[in-house]
Scaffold this active site. Sequence first.
Site, short mmCIF file in Angstrom:
data_model
loop_
_atom_site.label_atom_id
_atom_site.label_comp_id
_atom_site.label_asym_id
_atom_site.label_seq_id
_atom_site.Cartn_x
_atom_site.Cartn_y
_atom_site.Cartn_z
N CYS A 216 0.85 -1.19 0.00
CA CYS A 216 0.00 0.00 0.00
C CYS A 216 0.88 1.24 0.00
O CYS A 216 1.54 1.53 1.01
CB CYS A 216 -0.93 -0.02 1.21
SG CYS A 216 -1.75 1.55 1.55
N CYS A 219 0.25 3.78 2.77
CA CYS A 219 0.68 3.24 4.07
C CYS A 219 2.18 3.44 4.26
O CYS A 219 2.65 3.80 5.35
CB CYS A 219 0.33 1.76 4.18
SG CYS A 219 -1.42 1.39 3.99
#
Length: 298
Positions: A216, A219
Site C-alpha cells: 500500500c 501506508c
Amino acid sequence: MATITNFLSKPPSSLATFPNINNPLCFPRSFIPFVTKPKALTKKLETNRTHFITKAAAASGTAKKVESDERVQKVHSIEEFDEALRMAKNKLVVVEYAASHSDHSRKIYPFMVDLSRTCSDVEFLLVMGDESEKTRELCERERIEQVPHFSFYKSMEKIHEEEGIGPDVLIGDVLYYGDNHSAVVQLHCREDVEKLIADHKGDQKLIVLDVGLKHCGPCVKVYPTVVKLSKQMVDTVVFARMNGDENDSCLAFLKDMNVVEVPTFLFIRDGDICGRYVGSGKGELIGEILRYQGVRVT
C-alpha cells in the site's frame, strides 16, 4: 487511500504489470539485449561497473559522502543472488538493479549505501544488469525492464518492488518493510491487539493503531511520520501497526473493525475505540491524535 478488496482480489499493480520478457532488456538511455556478447565487450561492461560505483559515491550534492559501500553486496549471477537471499533468512533484503549508463542509478546509489551503514539488520544487494551475460540472465528471470529498480525480499519471498524512485521513497520503503527497532509496536494477530489494549487499560495513554497492507503506497508514505511521532510522544501515546494481509487473523480483525480503506488509524483509550482517521495526510493525522488526547487544535 487503498481499498481492502482491491488488494485482496488481485495482485498489487506493482507486481502484476510486468510483461513476459521476450525482447531486449531496456534500461533508461541504453538497450541491453539478452544475447551472447564477445568477451571484449564483457570486459568493457565490467570496467563500466567499477566506474559506476566510483561515481556513485560523489553523485548528488544532497547525499552524504560515501566513504565505503562494503555493506552493499555486489551480485554477479543467479547462484550468488539466491544464496544471498538464503543467507539473509528472515531479514529484509533490498536489491537495486542498476546499469552503468543510467544517471538515475548513479544518483540513487549513495542513498542506498548510506542506508546500508545505518540499517544493520537489513541486507543490501547491487546487481549491475549490463555487467555480464550472467547478470542479464538474472534480470531476465526477475523480469527487470528498467533501472533503477528496487526489489524487497523477506524469507526469500518478494514482498514489494519500486521503479525509478527517489531517496525519500527508498528510505520510507526500507523503514516500512524493515522496521524492527522503533517504538512502534508490531502486531501480528488479534491476540497481540488484545494484549496491547489490556497492558494500557487504565494508564491514560492513547493507543494509535496504524492498520495497513503490505503493498500500500499511502501506508508506506505515512509510516515515517508514525515512527517519528512514536519517539516524540512516547510518554503519552502508544503507537502500533498491523498489516491486514499478513494472515487470516489480521484480516478477520480488520473486518470486525469495519476497516475498508487503508491506511486507517484507530484511536483506543481505556480499552474502547474512541475514533478513527482514514488517510495518509501527516498534518491531519497529527491533528486527530492531538484531538483525541484532548488538546484543542486551532
